[in-house]
Design a protein around this motif. Structure first.
Motif, PDB file in Angstrom:
ATOM      1  N   ALA A  64     -45.530  24.388  40.041  1.00 50.61           N
ATOM      2  CA  ALA A  64     -45.006  23.078  40.441  1.00 50.61           C
ATOM      3  C   ALA A  64     -44.804  22.200  39.204  1.00 50.61           C
ATOM      4  CB  ALA A  64     -45.962  22.414  41.433  1.00 50.61           C
ATOM      5  N   GLN A  78     -44.179  31.104  44.735  1.00 52.07           N
ATOM      6  CA  GLN A  78     -45.172  30.197  45.354  1.00 52.07           C
ATOM      7  C   GLN A  78     -45.513  30.614  46.789  1.00 52.07           C
ATOM      8  OE1 GLN A  78     -43.065  26.546  44.512  1.00 52.07           O
ATOM      9  NE2 GLN A  78     -44.736  25.796  43.224  1.00 52.07           N
ATOM     10  N   ARG A  82     -41.243  20.789  37.525  1.00 55.32           N
ATOM     11  CA  ARG A  82     -41.005  19.350  37.309  1.00 55.32           C
ATOM     12  C   ARG A  82     -40.302  19.099  35.982  1.00 55.32           C
ATOM     13  NH1 ARG A  82     -45.782  18.562  40.185  1.00 55.32           N
ATOM     14  NH2 ARG A  82     -47.149  18.537  38.368  1.00 55.32           N
ATOM     15  N   ARG A  85     -39.911  29.220  44.013  1.00 53.60           N
ATOM     16  CA  ARG A  85     -40.374  29.090  45.402  1.00 53.60           C
ATOM     17  C   ARG A  85     -40.846  30.434  45.959  1.00 53.60           C
ATOM     18  NH1 ARG A  85     -37.041  24.803  46.253  1.00 53.60           N
ATOM     19  NH2 ARG A  85     -35.175  26.098  46.340  1.00 53.60           N
TER      20      ARG A  85
END
Ligand code: ZN
Length: 303
Positions: free
Chosen positions: A230, A205, A234, A202
């Motif tokens: 992302a 990002q 996953r 995060r």
């Protein structure tokens, strides 16, 4: 030797996948090498193309203590008398490899330790040799070169000492083992943390870099790194589903879950079974914490 030039004076010598890694080389008013895991021979060959030698290396920065990233650092220090810089968590581990072994879960009580040491000694040169860090770095510390400034960014999860190196000009980040490989995030040690790994993803990002440099991809620069991160994250969720499915099918313990390995499907090596076990243990802890499974009479059951 394969190298990629990202900007003037900013190069990646490709080491590729484990047990090697990509090495960042910055040629400025000093030659700085980040993670010499491409191997000393390829580093020497690259430097020759720039009319430089190993002797010209001024500083080696280590992103974290994993053997594939620190390999060749002690030898490079011996040959070129370069200084070695690492963060405050990595430093004592690099200086005393018994501490490193304990940190990685391979203390003397671990029966897999000799096999792991054999793997490291045969594939990652000098990684178990005691070294000496000359400069200790902390989160946010800047490393100013002539045209370019590096800044340390702590990104734990993969290991507690994992850090990325931001290259403020031209605004890139060397993300080491947040590597965007198809394998996915690696958290295969007792002190790795899935939730810290997600926080670190995060953090990357939220920052607007021009691109992310992977520690293991052969095409190391990913410009659309937010999408790639992302997809990378996953994979953690997919693994967690598979662990939950195994428990729903009646596997009630970690050894039962690893009978059909999830992380390393074609697993035969006991060292990799150890990594698999630690990763599954993190997923089981996460499933327990999220209330998706419970422990009854020392067996896990889905709720
Ligand atoms: Zn690593």
């Amino acid at each position: 030797m394969t190298q990629v030039e990202l900007a003037e004076g900013l190069h990646v010598v490709i080491g590729g996948h484990f047990p090697k890694c990509n090495t960042l080389v910055i040629i400025d008013n000093e030659v700085v090498v980040v993670d010499p895991g491409c191997g000393i021979e390829d580093l020497r060959a690259f430097l020759m193309t720039q009319n430089l030698t190993l002797n010209d290396v001024g500083t080696v920065i280590l992103s974290h203590i994993h053997p594939d990233h620190i390999t060749h650092a002690v030898r490079l220090n011996r040959l070129s008398r370069c200084r070695i810089a690492a963060n405050e968590i990595t430093t004592p581990l690099f200086n005393d490899k018994e501490k490193m072994k304990n940190f990685l879960g391979f203390d003397r009580t671990n029966p897999v330790r000799p096999l792991w040491e054999k793997l490291v000694n045969s594939r990652m040169f000098g990684a178990l040799e005691d070294g000496r860090v000359d400069e200790e770095l902390q989160n946010g510390d800047k490393f100013a070169l002539g045209n370019c400034t590096l800044r340390m960014l702590y990104t734990p999860g993969h290991l507690p000492d994992h850090m990325c190196i931001e290259i403020l000009e031209p605004n890139l980040v060397f993300a080491a083992d947040i590597d965007l490989t198809e394998f996915g995030p690696y958290y295969g040690h007792p002190n790795s943390s899935i939730s810290d790994f997600k926080d670190s993803i995060r953090r990357l990002q939220h920052n607007n870099y021009r691109g992310l440099i992977s520690g293991h991809l052969k095409e190391p620069l990913i410009e659309d790194y937010k999408t790639a991160l992302a997809a990378y994250q996953r994979i953690i969720g997919i693994r967690e589903d598979l662990v939950l499915a195994a428990i729903m099918d009646g596997a009630g313990s970690v050894p039962e879950i690893t009978l059909n390995p999830i992380i390393y499907p074609s697993l035969t090596d006991p060292v990799y079974l150890q990594f698999e076990t630690w990763m599954i243990e993190h997923h089981v802890a996460s499933l327990l914490q999220r209330g998706l499974i419970e422990e009854k009479k020392k067996r896990y059951e889905a709720l």
